[in-house]
Write an enzyme that holds these catalytic residues in place. Structure first.
Site, PDB file in Angstrom:
ATOM      1  N   GLY A 136      75.457  29.779  46.374  1.00 40.74           N
ATOM      2  CA  GLY A 136      76.162  28.547  46.026  1.00 40.74           C
ATOM      3  C   GLY A 136      75.621  27.354  46.798  1.00 40.74           C
ATOM      4  O   GLY A 136      74.405  27.222  46.986  1.00 40.74           O
ATOM      5  N   GLU A 196      45.907  33.404  41.952  1.00 42.47           N
ATOM      6  CA  GLU A 196      45.180  34.600  41.493  1.00 42.47           C
ATOM      7  C   GLU A 196      45.431  34.885  40.012  1.00 42.47           C
ATOM      8  O   GLU A 196      45.509  36.039  39.581  1.00 42.47           O
ATOM      9  CB  GLU A 196      45.471  35.814  42.390  1.00 42.47           C
ATOM     10  CG  GLU A 196      45.010  35.504  43.809  1.00 42.47           C
ATOM     11  CD  GLU A 196      44.670  36.700  44.670  1.00 42.47           C
ATOM     12  OE1 GLU A 196      44.304  37.745  44.118  1.00 42.47           O
ATOM     13  OE2 GLU A 196      44.745  36.554  45.900  1.00 42.47           O
TER      14      GLU A 196
HETATM   15  N1  COS Z   1      36.004  43.251  36.209  1.00 38.50           N
HETATM   16  C1  COS Z   1      34.653  43.226  36.166  1.00 38.50           C
HETATM   17  N2  COS Z   1      33.975  42.388  35.380  1.00 38.50           N
HETATM   18  C2  COS Z   1      34.665  41.526  34.607  1.00 38.50           C
HETATM   19  C3  COS Z   1      36.067  41.501  34.597  1.00 38.50           C
HETATM   20  C4  COS Z   1      36.742  42.412  35.446  1.00 38.50           C
HETATM   21  N3  COS Z   1      38.076  42.428  35.515  1.00 38.50           N
HETATM   22  N4  COS Z   1      36.481  40.546  33.744  1.00 38.50           N
HETATM   23  C5  COS Z   1      35.384  39.986  33.234  1.00 38.50           C
HETATM   24  N5  COS Z   1      34.281  40.574  33.765  1.00 38.50           N
HETATM   25  C6  COS Z   1      32.872  40.237  33.514  1.00 38.50           C
HETATM   26  C7  COS Z   1      32.327  41.007  32.385  1.00 38.50           C
HETATM   27  O1  COS Z   1      30.999  41.349  32.699  1.00 38.50           O
HETATM   28  C8  COS Z   1      32.342  40.049  31.211  1.00 38.50           C
HETATM   29  O2  COS Z   1      31.306  40.301  30.338  1.00 38.50           O
HETATM   30  P1  COS Z   1      31.426  41.474  29.222  1.00 38.50           P
HETATM   31  O3  COS Z   1      32.758  41.292  28.556  1.00 38.50           O
HETATM   32  O4  COS Z   1      30.276  41.196  28.333  1.00 38.50           O
HETATM   33  O5  COS Z   1      31.304  42.756  29.949  1.00 38.50           O
HETATM   34  C9  COS Z   1      32.127  38.691  31.891  1.00 38.50           C
HETATM   35  O6  COS Z   1      32.728  38.854  33.177  1.00 38.50           O
HETATM   36  C10 COS Z   1      32.796  37.546  31.186  1.00 38.50           C
HETATM   37  O7  COS Z   1      34.166  37.850  31.039  1.00 38.50           O
HETATM   38  P2  COS Z   1      35.098  37.170  29.952  1.00 38.50           P
HETATM   39  O8  COS Z   1      34.392  37.059  28.642  1.00 38.50           O
HETATM   40  O9  COS Z   1      36.389  37.906  29.966  1.00 38.50           O
HETATM   41  O10 COS Z   1      35.285  35.697  30.559  1.00 38.50           O
HETATM   42  P3  COS Z   1      36.211  34.546  30.047  1.00 38.50           P
HETATM   43  O11 COS Z   1      35.572  33.292  30.506  1.00 38.50           O
HETATM   44  O12 COS Z   1      36.549  34.687  28.610  1.00 38.50           O
HETATM   45  O13 COS Z   1      37.662  34.686  30.797  1.00 38.50           O
HETATM   46  C11 COS Z   1      39.363  35.166  32.391  1.00 38.50           C
HETATM   47  C12 COS Z   1      37.979  35.418  31.823  1.00 38.50           C
HETATM   48  C13 COS Z   1      40.264  34.221  31.600  1.00 38.50           C
HETATM   49  C14 COS Z   1      40.011  36.519  32.454  1.00 38.50           C
HETATM   50  C15 COS Z   1      39.053  34.574  33.768  1.00 38.50           C
HETATM   51  O14 COS Z   1      38.508  33.278  33.620  1.00 38.50           O
HETATM   52  C16 COS Z   1      40.215  34.552  34.704  1.00 38.50           C
HETATM   53  O15 COS Z   1      40.597  35.573  35.268  1.00 38.50           O
HETATM   54  N6  COS Z   1      40.782  33.363  34.911  1.00 38.50           N
HETATM   55  C17 COS Z   1      41.776  33.176  35.933  1.00 38.50           C
HETATM   56  C18 COS Z   1      41.098  32.863  37.211  1.00 38.50           C
HETATM   57  C19 COS Z   1      42.010  33.063  38.358  1.00 38.50           C
HETATM   58  O16 COS Z   1      42.685  34.056  38.481  1.00 38.50           O
HETATM   59  N7  COS Z   1      41.991  32.089  39.236  1.00 38.50           N
HETATM   60  C20 COS Z   1      42.828  32.168  40.358  1.00 38.50           C
HETATM   61  C21 COS Z   1      42.174  31.622  41.553  1.00 38.50           C
HETATM   62  S1  COS Z   1      41.089  32.659  42.326  1.00 38.50           S
HETATM   63  S2  COS Z   1      42.129  33.133  43.877  1.00 38.50           S
END
Ligand code: COS
Length: 382
Positions: free
Chosen positions: A341, A365
């Site tokens: 409250g 993250e």
């Molecule tokens: N583990 C290992 N490799 C990975 C992975 C994972 N979890 N995710 C992606 N990759 C690698 C792969 O090699 C992928 O290629 P393939 O699909 O051909 O194998 C490549 O990276 C590109 O990945 P993706 O196509 O998924 O990239 P995008 O740009 O589409 O998007 C997201 C990725 C949105 C998932 C990413 O940008 C993300 O996590 N964003 C949030 C960032 C974040 O958490 N920031 C917080 C601050 S950091 S503390």
């Protein structure tokens, strides 16, 4: 005790609990009043080896797995976040790329001081124009002979104001983008000039503030400080985040326990309408829903950590645990303020700082929305 736990893990959990209850929670009023972290708490954490829980023994750590880390981190995370930034990074994203892909020489040179808590780390991925869309980073690393020269700006970097070692994710080939055009580097700020703290960034959470905007001004990094191969940086960063997100989920369990304990105490001690408010179903349900949130979040977090230790790729599980646990702690904190409250919103009240401090968990993250995107993508892969 969870059936997957061991006597060694439980012993470390007991040590963590003792440090938190005897030193860190009693120091909290001082932290909130002064915005500084008392040295005694950090000394106890260092001496207990908490900075090196997951660092291999050969580099001075305890060599424990992610499951052990989350069990212990749940306990540690009952303390004010100011005590935790350093050890969360040293057991995770601050050092993941170095451990996974750095040369033996680099590891021997840098990791022991990180494990002991003497040297602190940061992970520099996020930029003003590349937050959720991490693939849009613009910080450039260009090779000049035996060195790489890094230019760009990173922001919201935890431990940014003071960390000596920074893992920097930079573009080395703009044409290739996330698939082969991004590389990770280890920057030692004690030796490499040009890392400028442009701003210590103050959040709505309680101080001390540990986020900073960093400008990399032609920072010259020896080629030996490249982590992994050229072009491997995005995969390394994403792999580090798979682990980091499980640790964030564990970090939500600690405040949940604090909040639930405070709610129970308040419900039993506060009298209205002639009796303790715990007699009212509306209050009981707040507690019941909070207990259920914590139980579910814990099971997801422990399971994701366990699977990671078995060598499974846990991208989806890590995102689900992070999404659920951080949304759950938000719900619990909101209920706690409501149950308290008027006292719930007082600056001097016992839960308002937790309410403020846990909010960021749904953002760093990877936002809740990014976790959903990752989960959906994995699910749609079939
Ligand atoms: N583990 C290992 N490799 C990975 C992975 C994972 N979890 N995710 C992606 N990759 C690698 C792969 O090699 C992928 O290629 P393939 O699909 O051909 O194998 C490549 O990276 C590109 O990945 P993706 O196509 O998924 O990239 P995008 O740009 O589409 O998007 C997201 C990725 C949105 C998932 C990413 O940008 C993300 O996590 N964003 C949030 C960032 C974040 O958490 N920031 C917080 C601050 S950091 S503390």
């Amino acid at each position: 005790m969870d059936p997957r736990s061991t006597p060694a893990i439980e012993a470390l959990r007991d040590t963590a609990r003792a440090i938190v209850d005897e030193t860190l929670i009693p120091a909290e009023p001082e932290v909130l009043r002064t915005g500084t972290i008392p040295g005694e708490g950090m000394r106890r954490l260092r001496e207990a080896g908490m900075f090196g829980i997951t660092i291999p023994k050969e580099f001075g750590g305890m060599g424990m797995h992610t499951f052990a880390q989350v069990v212990v981190h749940e306990e540690l995370a009952r303390a004010h976040h100011g005590f935790l930034g350093g050890l969360t990074l040293s057991n995770g994203i601050g050092i993941s790329a170095l451990l996974a892909a750095g040369s033996d020489e680099l590891k021997r040179r840098y990791v022991p001081a990180v494990a002991s808590g003497e040297v602190t780390t940061a992970f520099a991925l996020t930029e003003p124009e590349a937050g959720s869309d991490a693939g849009r980073i613009r910080t450039r690393a260009v090779r000049h002979g035996d060195e790489w020269v890094i230019d760009g700006t990173k922001h919201y970097i935890t431990n940014g104001p003071g960390a000596e070692l920074v893992t920097v994710i930079a573009v080395t080939d703009p044409e290739k983008g996330t698939r082969g055009g991004v590389t990770a580097f280890l920057v030692d700020r004690r030796e490499m000039e040009g890392v400028v703290v442009e701003e210590v960034q103050r959040t709505m959470g309680t101080p001390p503030y540990s986020q900073a905007r960093l400008r990399f001004d032609s920072v010259r990094v020896p080629a030996s400080h490249m982590l992994g191969r050229e072009g491997e940086g995005f995969r390394l960063a994403m792999g580090a985040l798979d682990h980091g997100r499980i640790v964030v989920a564990a970090g939500a369990l600690g405040p949940m326990s604090r909040l639930i304990a405070a709610m129970v105490e308040r419900a039993k001690g506060r009298e209205q309408f002639g009796g303790p408010i715990s007699q009212f179903q509306g209050v009981q349900w707040m507690i019941a829903d909070s207990e259920t949130d914590r139980y579910a979040a814990r099971q997801m977090t422990y399971d994701a950590a366990w699977r990671m230790d078995q060598g499974e790729r846990v991208t989806r599980e890590a995102s689900m645990a992070k999404l659920f646990a951080t949304e759950a702690v938000g719900r619990v904190a909101d209920r706690a303020v409501q149950l308290f409250g008027g006292q719930g919103v007082m600056e001097t009240g016992p839960v308002q700082h937790l309410f403020r401090d846990v909010r960021v968990m749904r953002i760093y993250e990877g936002t809740s929305e990014i976790q959903r995107l990752v989960i959906a993508r994995e699910a749609l892969k079939g």
